[in-house]
Scaffold this motif. Structure first.
Motif, PDB file in Angstrom:
ATOM      1  N   TRP A 493       0.859  -1.195   0.000  1.00 53.47           N
ATOM      2  CA  TRP A 493       0.000   0.000   0.000  1.00 53.47           C
ATOM      3  C   TRP A 493       0.891   1.240   0.000  1.00 53.47           C
ATOM      4  CZ3 TRP A 493      -5.088   0.549  -0.827  1.00 53.47           C
ATOM      5  CH2 TRP A 493      -5.912  -0.570  -0.674  1.00 53.47           C
ATOM      6  N   GLU A 751      -2.902  -0.215  13.542  1.00 56.20           N
ATOM      7  CA  GLU A 751      -3.455   0.441  12.352  1.00 56.20           C
ATOM      8  C   GLU A 751      -4.386   1.590  12.751  1.00 56.20           C
ATOM      9  OE1 GLU A 751      -5.910  -2.253  10.118  1.00 56.20           O
ATOM     10  OE2 GLU A 751      -5.798  -1.020   8.316  1.00 56.20           O
ATOM     11  N   HIS A 766       0.839  -2.317  11.941  1.00 58.33           N
ATOM     12  CA  HIS A 766       0.815  -1.442  10.763  1.00 58.33           C
ATOM     13  C   HIS A 766       1.854  -0.355  11.028  1.00 58.33           C
ATOM     14  CE1 HIS A 766      -2.527  -2.577   8.206  1.00 58.33           C
ATOM     15  NE2 HIS A 766      -2.514  -1.405   7.604  1.00 58.33           N
TER      16      HIS A 766
HETATM   17  C1  BGC Z   1      -4.581  -1.077   4.366  1.00 63.40           C
HETATM   18  C2  BGC Z   1      -4.001   0.276   4.585  1.00 63.40           C
HETATM   19  C3  BGC Z   1      -4.202   1.031   3.321  1.00 63.40           C
HETATM   20  C4  BGC Z   1      -5.683   1.201   3.239  1.00 63.40           C
HETATM   21  C5  BGC Z   1      -6.137   2.047   2.131  1.00 63.40           C
HETATM   22  C6  BGC Z   1      -6.034  -0.904   4.233  1.00 63.40           C
HETATM   23  O1  BGC Z   1      -6.703  -2.095   4.082  1.00 63.40           O
HETATM   24  O2  BGC Z   1      -4.216  -1.961   5.367  1.00 63.40           O
HETATM   25  O3  BGC Z   1      -2.906   0.377   5.288  1.00 63.40           O
HETATM   26  O4  BGC Z   1      -3.471   2.168   3.149  1.00 63.40           O
HETATM   27  O5  BGC Z   1      -6.339  -0.028   3.211  1.00 63.40           O
HETATM   28  O6  BGC Z   1      -7.467   2.177   2.198  1.00 63.40           O
END
Ligand code: BGC
Length: 903
Positions: A493, A751, A766
């Motif tokens: 990502w 996260e 995260h």
């Molecule tokens: C990921 C993130 C990412 C995001 C974007 C997630 O599922 O884990 O870190 O940047 O989606 O929407």
């Protein structure tokens, strides 16, 4: 970040350099003075075995016994044999005494390099006084296969175990294997694993590019019979995802071995239909789901000569990837550490739960003995329920388990090869008898980057945040920077990597890794300039959210800033332009509004359009800077002009001059434009005070940002003289804060700011909130690249001595050597010790204590600042001035010990 050209700093640096110009340089060897260069690297790698760059770049680190020393000239020798090099003969390249202060990014300019060859090199330098150092110790680099014609092997497969026997008629003097797989491979020769890489090759957009590794197998081969064996697994080549199907149906191997024998003959072995295949003990393997391994299916001796493979089939020639074969030129994924479990519980009969004490990525080694056919299941989790059972709700669709089926012949050891897990806890079921703490060992597996930075502060909480950030950063380096390491995602990502990249570069030697990742980004670019949210693309969208796509220009820019790497700009300039032109096409009125995620995972909403448009401005500004670096003044001017237009349109669209707020007035809404100094000058103060009031009064010193906003909030507060407030946020312990994560047992960054443990999106590993770590180094440690003289050619050392913080010690292992800033603060006395590498210079800015009227600064036992004036005469210190209640000194290389006293 994008500061205006600092004439003073440049002049001081130029003055130091000027000393070197026009000198006739005698070739004097000196025991004192310049010391032989160390840490020789080629394409950012120490003695790489296989690069495929025709004009590789060299970097070395200089040492000198005096202060304020520089390189005025260098001599690089590159030889085709170590013997020639020992005689100071550079038959490939002798740069001769090249008058240059470049000790990094020095481009090879010798004879064309040849495929499948090894080269040796060394370097010496002349200091500013024309004294020569000794030559460095020799270093080497190997050139892999430069052209696709060099590849004789074919993609083969048909089953997951492959073998081939050969006979060599003489002793082996040199042997290299070039190998890759669609998926993962483990290569074995004569019963032993080749190399220490795991989960190789690196994940790429396989239809576009596949990376191969080079190993030196000279000592593994012998005259007579030899056996090659390979195990292959599916990896990301066989793993589809929500939006994108798996690129291939079956895994495949591609290999080539080039051998030189003592009699001068050469032998080449390549993957082809003469290889034999059969199904081995790995019953199934998947990055997300784990491995099932049936030890009863093991074939002892299969990877050694003399094994009877008559029942095996001929390997199938497969189409494989039609993509480019490139050398893997970054640190490999490796098993870098082991972990002893800290606790073992039995929450239910037959269910054992191990606690590793640390959330990490990798696998466990199982030690077991029991009846043949017994199935031991290992399930991995980040969390526990109150009952003591593992909680795997947040792992979502990933099965994340390994199953081992026993052979039943005594002590058995097993760890998987073609999967990894993100976990702190391991549940063991089906274990024959009662397991003990010794039945499992944790293994930490990730891209094996060297740690180059360190940060320690007098405040324990900061050290803990630094520590969990490092863990999250490292365990998410899986050849690409992934978002998380546990659930059915683990993807590149781009938003996550762009916010963490700088912090990662301050902590680890990331240059080769990110150079590779930038090429990965280029590989997903479509002709219309679009790139994708994840790289390689598996989830998310094309075009990428602009806050994700910005990873392309930003990571290029960080690589340039941190390493002085011009080539990354040259190689990507066209791609970046295409990307920018795509953004431009989506912003007809100079406002880029499309957004998928915006300030993701914030607690207060900022319109996505504002975030996207901020990056549109940022990227345009960067392109203008890059064009200037590359000497393209026309582009530099037109992008600068376009950036002005975008800024005006941004302010029209999102700024309310009345209230002094951008859009919703959230911390993110106001911090973003402040970071790039976009607010109208006469209202800037109001935006700052709105931001400060928002943090302080509306949220009682808490953040409300997502991971985009937090990247800028901390530096913005520092930039506008509110480092104390940034610090208060950093040491906050109630929700939302890093301290809150730690208070709730985090050993890696979460996260979400919230402490969630259910089935929704809430990974507990995260790295994206870890951008605060860059602020630790840059603001608290005070170590900053000078954007005008990148690659730490000139350094700004400007620590923020905030609140109750009494000491900070930070080191950044830069491309030119270690930069250290280490300070203590007691009432009335500030001590700051710094290290500036040879061939660099620095501005060292020491703050006064608030109440001080008269300040004196000593360096060692000399006075350098007194009665409001700089005192000349201290070696290495060339100028000083006072401003913003800080004494700022211009210094050359060396170690300095400053003490500021005041009344
Ligand atoms: C990921 C993130 C990412 C995001 C974007 C997630 O599922 O884990 O870190 O940047 O989606 O929407």
């Amino acid at each position: 970040m994008l500061r205006s050209y600092s004439i003073l700093r440049f002049l001081v640096f130029a003055a130091l350099l000027a000393l070197t110009v026009g000198l006739t340089i005698p070739s004097v060897q000196a025991a004192e003075g310049p010391l032989a260069p160390v840490n020789l690297r080629c394409e950012y790698l120490n003695n790489p075995l296989g690069i495929d760059v025709r004009q590789p770049r060299f970097t070395w680190i200089l040492r000198h016994t005096e202060r304020a020393q520089l390189q005025s000239a260098y001599q690089v020798l590159v030889a085709s044999t170590l013997e020639l090099l020992a005689q100071n003969k550079g038959d490939q390249w002798d740069s001769s005494q090249a008058a240059s202060d470049d000790s990094t990014q020095v481009v090879y300019k010798g004879k064309p390099l040849e495929s499948d060859h090894s080269y040796w090199w060394k370097v010496r330098y002349w200091d500013k006084d024309g004294k020569a150092s000794d030559y460095s110790r020799p270093a080497s680099f190997g050139v892999a296969l430069l052209s696709s014609d060099d590849w004789k092997g074919k993609w083969i497969g048909g089953a997951n175990l492959l073998r081939k026997e050969i006979t060599l008629n003489n002793k082996v003097v040199r042997a290299r294997v070039y190998v890759t797989a669609l998926g993962y491979y483990e290569l074995r020769i004569n019963g032993e694993k080749v190399g220490c890489n795991d989960l190789d090759p690196a994940w790429t957009t396989y239809p576009v590019r596949v990376l191969y590794s080079t190993y030196d197998i000279t000592s593994q081969l012998r005259a007579g019979k030899n056996a090659f064996g390979a195990m292959i697994g599916g990896g990301w080549a066989l793993l589809g995802a929500r939006d994108v199907p798996a690129p291939y149906k079956q895994s495949a191997l591609l290999l080539q071995v080039n051998i030189e024998l003592a009699d001068g003959k050469t032998v080449q072995i390549a993957s082809d239909s003469s290889w034999k295949v059969t199904q081995g003990p790995v019953v199934s393997d998947s990055v997300w789901d784990g491995e099932v391994y049936d030890a009863r299916r093991e074939l002892p001796g299969w990877d050694s000569p003399g094994f009877d493979d008559s029942a095996w089939s001929a390997a199938k020639i497969l189409e494989g990837s039609k993509g480019i074969l490139s050398a893997e030129m970054m640190p490999p994924i490796q098993d870098v550490d082991s972990m002893v479990p800290v606790a073992l519980t039995c929450p239910r009969p037959g269910v054992y739960v191990y606690d590793m004490g640390q959330n990490s990525s990798g696998w466990v080694d199982l030690h077991v003995s029991g009846p043949r056919g017994t199935q031991v299941q290992l399930r991995f989790a980040e969390l526990l329920y109150d009952t003591g059972m593992i909680n795997r709700e947040n792992i979502r669709g990933a099965k994340s388990r390994d199953i081992y089926i026993l052979r039943g012949d005594g002590e058995e050891n097993y760890h998987p090869r073609f999967t990894y897990h993100g976990f702190r806890y391991v549940e063991v079921t089906g274990f024959p008898g009662t397991p003990s703490l010794d039945s499992l060992r944790g293994h930490v597996v990730h891209t094996a980057v060297n740690t180059t930075g360190s940060f320690v502060a007098s405040k324990t909480l900061l050290n803990q945040i630094h520590k969990i950030t490092r863990w999250s950063d490292l365990t998410n380096l899986m050849s690409v920077p992934t978002d998380c390491d546990q659930r059915n995602e683990r993807m590149g990502w781009m938003g996550d990597s762009q916010t963490s990249a700088e912090g990662m570069m301050l902590n680890f030697d990331m240059a080769a890794f990110f150079t590779n990742f930038v090429r990965d980004i280029r590989d997903v670019q479509d002709p219309d300039g679009t790139i994708t949210d994840t790289v390689p693309l598996r989830y998310g969208s094309r075009p990428a959210d602009p806050a994700w796509g910005t990873a392309y220009p930003l990571i290029c820019w960080y690589l340039y800033q941190q390493n002085g790497d011009r080539r990354i700009l040259e190689e990507n300039y066209d791609g970046l332009k295409k990307y920018l032109e795509f953004l431009h096409s989506r912003a007809p009125d100079d406002v880029l509004r499309f957004s998928h995620y915006g300030d993701w995972v914030s607690t207060e909403k900022t319109p996505g359009a504002e975030v996207s448009d901020f990056y549109y401005y940022y990227d345009t500004l960067l392109l203008s800077q890059m064009a200037a670096v590359l000497g393209n003044s026309a582009d530099a001017a037109s992008y600068a002009q376009r950036a002005e237009q975008i800024k005006d349109a941004f302010n029209k669209a999102f700024f309310d001059p009345e209230t002094g707020n951008y859009t919703t007035g959230t911390q993110t809404a106001n911090a973003l434009p402040l970071f790039l100094d976009m607010a109208p000058k006469d209202r800037r103060g109001k935006v700052v005070s709105n931001l400060v009031n928002n943090v302080l009064y509306e949220h009682d010193t808490h953040v409300t940002t997502g991971f985009i906003g937090i990247r800028y909030l901390m530096p913005v507060l520092t930039q506008f003289q509110h480092s104390d407030l940034a610090y208060d946020l950093a040491v906050q312990t109630t929700f939302p804060s890093w301290g809150y994560m730690l208070a709730n047992g985090a050993t890696t960054l979460w996260e979400l700011w919230q402490n969630k443990t259910g089935p929704a999106m809430n990974s507990h590993n995260h790295h994206m909130m870890g951008s605060v770590d860059a602020w630790f180094y840059e603001a608290l440690g005070g170590i900053n690249v000078d954007p005008d003289l990148p690659g730490y050619r000139h350094i700004r050392i400007e620590p923020q001595m905030v609140r109750d913080l009494t000491s900070v010690s930070a080191t950044v292992g830069t491309v030119r050597g270690e930069v250290t800033s280490s300070w203590t603060h007691e009432p009335g006395v500030i001590r700051l010790q710094v290290d500036v590498p040879v061939n660099s210079a620095a501005s060292v800015s020491i703050p006064e204590d608030n109440e001080m009227t008269e300040v004196t600064v000593h360096e060692g036992n000399r006075t350098v600042w007194e009665n409001g004036h700089f005192v000349e005469g201290t070696p290495g210190i060339v100028a000083g001035k006072m401003g913003n209640r800080r004494v700022s000194l211009e210094v050359g290389s060396g170690h300095y010990d400053f003490r500021l006293n005041g009344e």
